[in-house]
Structure formats: C-alpha cells, structure tokens
Design an enzyme around this catalytic site. Structure first.
Site, PDB file in Angstrom:
ATOM      1  N   GLU A   1       8.262 -11.273 -33.218  1.00  0.00           N
ATOM      2  CA  GLU A   1       7.818 -10.354 -32.158  1.00  0.00           C
ATOM      3  C   GLU A   1       7.609  -8.951 -32.723  1.00  0.00           C
ATOM      4  OE1 GLU A   1       6.907 -11.996 -29.718  1.00  0.00           O
ATOM      5  OE2 GLU A   1       8.103 -13.778 -30.125  1.00  0.00           O
TER       6      GLU A   1
ATOM      7  N   GLY B   1       9.915 -18.465 -26.091  1.00  0.00           N
ATOM      8  CA  GLY B   1      10.969 -17.872 -26.908  1.00  0.00           C
ATOM      9  C   GLY B   1      11.119 -16.368 -26.698  1.00  0.00           C
TER      10      GLY B   1
ATOM     11  N   MET C   1       8.535 -12.379 -26.161  1.00  0.00           N
ATOM     12  CA  MET C   1       7.224 -11.789 -25.894  1.00  0.00           C
ATOM     13  C   MET C   1       7.141 -10.382 -26.449  1.00  0.00           C
ATOM     14  SD  MET C   1       4.285 -12.212 -24.638  1.00  0.00           S
ATOM     15  CE  MET C   1       3.080 -10.921 -24.886  1.00  0.00           C
TER      16      MET C   1
END
Ligand code: TRP
Ligand code: ZN
Length: 877
Positions: free
Chosen positions: A308, A271, A273
């Site tokens: 994230e 998805g 990083m």
C-alpha cells in the site's frame, strides 16, 4: 444492500470503447455530516469541458444508493427537465456551460451498508472504501480514474462517538460545533482519482512515529486502531518505515505529504487500500503479537504495508486511465512489494512462496472459465478482476521485463515513466513504452504477455553428441486456448539456465550459464565442448510464469540434489514428488498396494542430512505438493485418490524418518524469547514440518508431542501448528484443544478466524459436516468478510477432498453460502464462486453436480451483476 434485479443480462464493458471524459473536475469540496443512518454529503464540483473530448453538452454523473436532496448549477437550482435519473442510479444533466460549479446534497445510510463499499459502519466507527466504484455511493460524481481532482474534505460528527476525524492529504483545521459535535478539515494538494478518496471517523487511538525523508521532510506517521490494540502495531509501523526508506534507496521515490495515516478495520472486503495519505487496512494486516499472530501473519503484514505504501507512486501519483489498466498499478506494485520483502530476508525462500502462490491461485484461474489477460478486454463487474492474474501474473510480467532489459535500464525506465506521467492517468502501454525508450530494447513482441490469457507450456528436449561434445537443448512453447482466445501466438520467454554435470558433484556447473530467450514456437540452443551430457537447469529463480515439462525423473532427481539455484532445487524436488504421487494414484486405482517410492525417500534423506543449513528452505522442500497441484496434472482430477495418496505418503514418510524428525523437533526449540528474524522463522517452520510428519507416523509419540506443544506454546506459530496436527487426527485430545483454543481467544476476531479455518481444512472424513455445523455457530457472521473467508473460503479452496465430497454436499454448501451472501455483500459473494467454476476438471458425476449448483445460483431472482458474471461465465466455458 438490496441487489437490483437482473431482468436482462447486465452490460459488458469493452476496453476498445474507452472515450475520454466529456468534463473534467478541477476541485472537489466535500462536506460530510456523519450520522449512522442518515449522513448528509454536500459536494461542490468545479467542472469544465474536456478539450480532449468531443463536443457534448451533457454531464454524466455516477451515483448509487444516493437520495438526492438538492442540485444547483452556478448557484441556481436546476430545473427538473434538465436532469435525468439514469436506471443505474446516476444523473445526466443537459445543457451545461463550458465551465461551472455544481452543488449537490445527498443522504446516505452508513448503517445500512453491508456491501462495505462507499461509507459504512464497522464496530460503530465510520470507514470508506471507494476502489473501484465506491465513491458514487457517497456523492454524484464522474466516478472514473481518469478524472483527477484536488479534494478538500470537511468532516462533521458527534465528538463523543467520533473523537477522531481523518481524511486524505494534510490536516487543515478543526473546531467545535453546537450539540456536542465537532469538525475537521483535510486538504489533499495532489490531484487524485475518486477511488483514492477516504474518510475515517470514530473512537480510535493512534500509535505514532516519525519518518524523515531523504530531502529532510518530516512526516508524522500514525496507525489508528481500537483501544486495546495499541500494543499490536509495532510490526506494521516498522514495516512502514522500512518501506519508506527502501523506496527512496531503490527508486529515489520520497513520500509527498506531511502525514501518513493508517486506519485498521475488522470489516473489509480485501487486504488493504492505498487511499492518498490515509491507507485503510484489514486488521489482519496490521495487528500482530507473538501470542496471536503466526510467522505467516507477520510476513503478510510486511507485504501488505509495503504494497500500500508503494502505491503512493505506482497507483496514486501515476494512476490508471481506466480499470482495464488495473495491472499498471497492481502488477507493478506487487512486483515492488515482492522485491522489497525479498530484500529484507531470504530472497530465495521468499521466491518459493511467491511461486507457490502463483501456481496455487493464478495457474488454475488461467486454465479456467474466468481466464483473462493481464490487461483484460472486457468485464461486467470490475470487482471480479482484482485477480491473481492482474496482481501476481502482472508482477511476473514486470519481473520478466526487468530481466530482459537489465536492472539499470529498468530503473531508468521507472524514472522516465514517473517523470513523463506524474499526475496523469495512463495505460499499460505507456509503462512498456517508457521501459522500451529507456533501454532501447524493442518490446513489441513482449507486449503479448499483457494481451494473451493462459499459461504458456514450455517443453524441453535435449541431445548430446559424444564425439564433438556438442549439447543441443530444444525448447518449444504453446499456450492453450482460453475463453474468447482460441489461437495463441508465441511469447518471449526468458529462460535463466545452467548446465549441471551428472557426476554428482555438488553444483558442478558446465560452462554455459545464461538467460536464453525463447521467442518462437520452437528453438534450438547449442553448447560446445562439454565432457559429458549435462542436466539442464531451467527457469532458475522461476524466470518466467510458465509450466515446464520434458525432464525425466532421473534428471529431476539430479537437479533436486545438486543444482546451485535454490528455486530449481526446490521445484525439481516438487516435480519429482508429483510424478511419484501420480504413479501412486495409478497404483491405488489398480488396487495395487502403496509403497513409499525409494527415490522420494532418498530425496528426503538427503534433505534431512543437511536440514539445518537453511532451515526455512528445508521446511519448504520437505512439504509435499498440495492436493490441488497434483490433481491439476491429471487429465481428470481424482480428489479422493490424490488425498489418499498424499495422506499415505505423509504417514509413510513420518514413519520411515520418525527418528530424524523427532530429533529435529527436539533440537529446534526456540532458544530464547520469540523473534521474527529469518533464522528464527526458518527454525520454527522446520520444527513444525517435522511435527506434522510425526503426527501422521504409524507409531510413536507425534500426537503426544503435538498436545504438549499446544499446551506450552509461547507463540501462535507453534500453537497453531500443534493444533493443526490435532485437528487432523482422531486423538482424544482434539476436542479439548479446540474447545480450549476457542475459550481462550473467543474475543479476538483474528484468532477466532484461525479456529474456523483449522477445522475447515481438516483432513478428517467428517469435515464437511463440521463445516456445515460451524456455519451455524454463534460466532459465524456472514457480514464479516474475514469470517466468511476463514470458514467457507478456506473449505472450498483449501480442502479439495472434502469440498469435492462425492455426495455433492460440499458444492451445495458453497452455493447456499453464495446465495445468502449475495444479499449481504455482493463483492465477497462473487469471489466465493471460483471453486464451483472448476467443474471441467472433475469427473462427469461431480461436474454435473457442480453445474447444477451454478445453475441454481443463476436462477435466483435479483442476483448481483458480479455474481451473475462469475456464475454465467463458469457455466458457459
Ligand atoms: N487497491 C487495493 C490493493 O491492492 C485493492 C482493494 C482494496 C480493493 N479494497 C478493495 C479492490 C475493494 C476492490 C474492492 O492494494
Ligand atoms: Zn494494490
């Protein structure tokens, strides 16, 4: 990438074998000269012996797919006899001093990197992905998270092809070079593990904004996308700013650099990083316009952007000692993103989604051949352990800890954890210890949640003594054996509960609402002074990740109708439906005629009476449990019967309530322009739930309504809901709608993915052939992970009736895909194996065919270690 051959099985890494690194790296000075097929990487590492490790004169450096051009120690070329080239691509260097500088130069080929790990090209632009072990594909390095260093990165590239050059940290200069090239330097002041390194370079445009932190620091925000996508970044940017403010308010955690950059890429293994200061995102979790993205896509963007961002503290500033500790950052960060998203809108409905996802993905994993604890004990390929167990169950474990020690102590525990371990690489044990120290609560037994695999089963019995008014609740627990863990101990299970009167008064709570703590295999809990026997409402808010059983259909009906807790109300309705669906499966197998169960019809009638009080909740409660969820409750799955029963019920409910569904479908039309607030999303969800039922109704205009909605929809949520109804049907409008959808969106990858998925999950009996044909479509591309997931992943994991086709063709199709994919992208290939591993759940004929396909994969020469691990463990269990 060419997978290396596996003459002998690849080694297993054990958690118990952890040793501190022999050498530490204080600083890394990297220089990347970007060329598509021949990028030069120069690295200068400042190394010194680790005082915490035993004496060793040998420096171990990881490396993979690197061509070594030069190596110098303190400026002098290293003689070849001091350098060993390891079989895995790494280097061992003997006789090194206490402290020294190591210079290396390597050549790599981003253009040839289809693995999407390390430095690769996507649409002509350069991206990196280093978690978990991708940095070793960029330069020689001790590529393990407990080696934290300060990085300076200089990027050099062709100015015309790559006007944008991004790295970690803050910008620190840029300039021109001869031959149309230019450079930029980035300095990251925070020490970090190599898996957080990132570089992005290419022809991208920035959407910019600003954020002022609580202490007054100005942060420049930017989202980098391809030209033409600038208008699709608003929701991502808004989610980012809300996340930054939320982390300050909720945890006192502020952002710590001058810039925060996000770059979006359409070829990505996962998805997104959390690279320090430079998050890289799958475009799926950035780009959204009402015409192209569904409400679920908007929700996904908010979730992943916040996830994230939250990693900046839980993952980056405090990181993992080794990859067995992965849930230290992932479980905690999922918990944080769930909490954030719940705070943004309807917490109750968000909880249902999270629980449904846990049950759909994690429970089967916990019951299958790859079952592992939240903190695994061993792995062959770490990429195989980015799992629902580490992420979602890990989040549930954090959540339980918070409910055990209380919100205030949890916050104190977080503060303590960060104060103690800032800039360190630590363990799950360190996190639990901080929570224990901050709260004074002994969490010794609680630690079992991290060590034991398998989903605990919670059973309930109850008794009422009329004369004394005493009510006794008996709770018992057991956890089934999992591979390598035959015996299980009891775990502490927080059971949030209440008692509901049976007189039918809405929410008539008897005294005694509490959180019970079940610590032993079996315990009695008594409640005094009750006028009549209550119905126990257990696991409110899904207070523990367990399977609950022992309630009667009658009790479930009372809870579904009257409980004050929305989770239990929803779940009891689902459990009620499961019980009735299993009864219908028995009817079907005994060739008895199927009838709509009156109790189920009554539940639906009650929901429809107050349908718009909370439209989002009603939409969730109207949905029948998935085929997999029902099949999982059978001793041996029967995908055909479950599918037939579910289709029968959809039609019977659609027919019985056609009038109410039609009225709601008409009433709930979007009143104005598209909005993404909870109210509008809920109305669309309910409206489309009604359309879905109408599409199955025996008579009536469901398909015509779907066609009309498809033709006039002003947003992708409504368009896709209509297309799904048509795609499931034999309507003559089906082909035209699919063709028009393709023609309209063929240049938008993310929308085209939906076109593949909708056909892959169709309930039609010809879906398997359609999927096989789609795999040969010009727009299908094995090198694009989103496309593979959209077609093959959606089919294998989202269409049980067709995947388990009695011919075995579904299994063969998946195995063929895994084999072809393993030569292109081993990470994605290994992740596709899962559905074949569930062979034990199927009947003997299907199980044999599934095993044969696994065996066929296993026999392929040159199989990657990741795919090898998944396949061999699937066969062994
Ligand atoms: N750390 C990432 C996250 O959860 C996960 C991730 C992104 C990842 N890309 C990856 C894991 C590639 C393994 C391989 O936010
Ligand atoms: Zn994460």
């Amino acid at each position: 990438m060419i997978a290396t051959s596996q003459p002998s099985p690849p080694p297993t890494i054990h958690r118990e074998d952890y040793r501190p690194p022999a050498f530490l790296v204080d600083s890394v000075d990297l220089h990347l000269a970007l060329h598509p097929a021949a990028t030069r990487v120069k690295a200068r590492l400042a190394l010194r012996r680790n005082p915490a490790a035993g004496p060793s004169g040998t420096l171990e450096l990881d490396g993979e797919a690197l061509t070594l051009l030069g190596l110098r120690l303190d400026g002098a070329p290293l003689p070849p006899d001091r350098v060993r080239h390891r079989a895995d691509g790494g280097l061992s260097i003997d006789g090194v001093p206490e402290a020294f500088a190591l210079d290396s130069e390597v050549e790599i080929s981003p253009a040839a990197n289809s693995e999407l790990s390390g430095l690769y090209l996507s649409g002509g632009n350069y991206f990196t992905q280093c978690e978990a072990e991708g940095f070793r594909r960029i330069t020689f390095f001790p590529d393990r998270p407990d080696v934290m260093a300060r990085y300076t990165t200089t990027i050099e590239a062709d100015r015309a092809a790559c006007p944008v050059l991004l790295g970690n940290g803050n910008p620190d200069g840029a300039g021109e070079l001869p031959d149309g090239r230019h450079w930029a330097r980035w300095v990251d002041p925070h020490p970090k593990p190599s898996y957080l390194f990132a570089v992005v370079a290419g022809d991208l445009v920035a959407v910019r904004d600003r954020f002022t932190t609580r202490s007054g620091r100005e942060v420049a925000l930017a989202i980098y996308v391809r030209q033409g996508d600038e208008d699709a970044c608003g929701h991502a940017m808004d989610s980012l700013k809300r996340s930054m403010a939320w982390d300050e308010q909720t945890y006192g955690l502020e952002y710590d650099l001058d810039v925060f950059n996000i770059a979006a890429v359409s070829d990505f293994n996962m998805g997104a990083m959390e690279n320090k200061g430079l998050n890289v995102f799958n475009t799926k979790y950035i780009l959204a316009r009402p015409e192209t993205a569904t409400d679920a896509d908007y929700e996904g963007i908010e979730t992943v952007v916040s996830h994230e961002y939250f990693h900046n503290w839980t993952g980056n500033r405090v990181t993992c000692r080794d990859w067995f500790q992965l849930s230290l950052k992932e479980g905690l960060t999922v918990f944080r993103d769930q909490h954030f998203t719940a705070d943004q809108g309807s917490a109750a409905v968000k909880r249902l989604w999270d629980v449904r996802r846990l049950r759909a993905a994690q429970f089967p994993e916990d019951a299958g051949p790859m079952a592992h604890p939240v903190r695994p004990d061993s792995y062959v390929e770490i990429n195989n352990f980015y799992t629902a167990t580490v992420y979602q169950k890990g989040a549930e474990v954090v959540r339980m800890m918070r409910s055990l020690i209380g919100e205030a102590d949890f916050r104190r525990g977080m503060d303590l954890y960060i104060a103690r371990h800032d800039n360190q690489a630590v363990t799950i044990e360190d996190f639990v210890q901080a929570m224990q120290d901050a709260s004074g609560v002994d969490l010794a037994r609680f630690r079992r949640w991290y060590a034991q695999a398998g989903t605990p089963e919670l059973r309930v019995r109850d008794a009422f003594d009329e004369s004394s008014g005493r009510y006794t609740l008996t709770l018992s627990q057991s956890t089934p054996p999992t591979p390598g863990q035959p015996e299980k101990l009891p775990v502490p299970i927080p059971v949030r509960m209440g008692l509901i009167g049976t007189d039918g008064t809405d929410g008539a709570e008897s005294p005694g609402a509490a959180t019970l703590l079940l610590e032993e295999a079996e315990q009695d809990f008594t409640f005094e002074g009750l006028p009549s026997k209550p119905v126990p409402s257990l696991l409110r808010g899904f207070s523990a990740p367990v399977k609950l059983s022992g309630l009667s259909l009658e009790q479930l009906g009372v809870l579904a109708a009257h409980d004050t807790d929305p989770f239990v109300r929803w779940d009891s309705g689902q459990q009620y439906a499961v019980a009735e669906m299993l009864r219908l499966v028995r009817d079907l197998r005994a060739q008895r005629p199927l009838e709509l169960p009156e109790g189920l019809a009554a539940n639906i009638a009650a929901l429809l009476e107050r349908a718009t009080d909370d439209a989002a909740f009603t939409a969730e409660a109207l949905a029948l449990p998935s085929e997999d969820f029902v099949a999982d409750q059978m001793p041996v799955a029967d995908p055909d019967a479950v599918h037939a029963v579910r289709q029968f019920l959809r039609a019977a409910i659609g027919t019985r309530f056609a009038g109410a569904f039609a009225a709601l479908h008409a009433e709930l039309t979007d009143p104005g322009p598209y909005r993404i607030d909870g109210m509008a999303i809920g109305r669309r969800a309910l409206r489309n739930a009604c359309l879905s039922y109408l599409g199955r109704a025996e008579q009536g205009d469901g398909l015509l309504r779907a066609e009309a909605q498809f033709n006039t929809a002003g947003n992708m949520t409504d368009m896709l809901a209509a297309l799904r109804v048509l795609a499931d049907s034999d309507s003559p409008a089906r082909e035209a709608a699919l063709a028009r959808f393709h023609a309209t969106w063929k240049r938008d990858d993310l929308v085209l993915d939906k076109w593949f998925t909708i056909q892959a999950v169709s309930a039609r009996t010809d879906t398997l052939q359609q999927v096989q044909a789609l795999a040969g479509h010009l727009d299908f591309d094995l090198r694009n992970p989103n496309r593979v997931r959209a077609l093959v992943g959606a089919f294998a994991a989202g269409n049980p009736a067709q995947f388990h086709h009695a011919s075995g063709e579904g299994y063969r199709f998946l195995a063929d895909t895994v084999i072809a994919l393993d030569a292109v992208n081993t990470q994605v290939a290994a992740r596709m194996v899962g559905p074949l591993g569930q062979w034990k759940r199927q009947d003997a004929a299907r199980g044999t065919m599934m095993r044969a396909e696994l065996q066929r994969i296993l026999e392929r020469p040159g199989l990657s270690k990741g795919t090898y691990e998944k396949v061999s463990k699937s066969l062994a269990a």
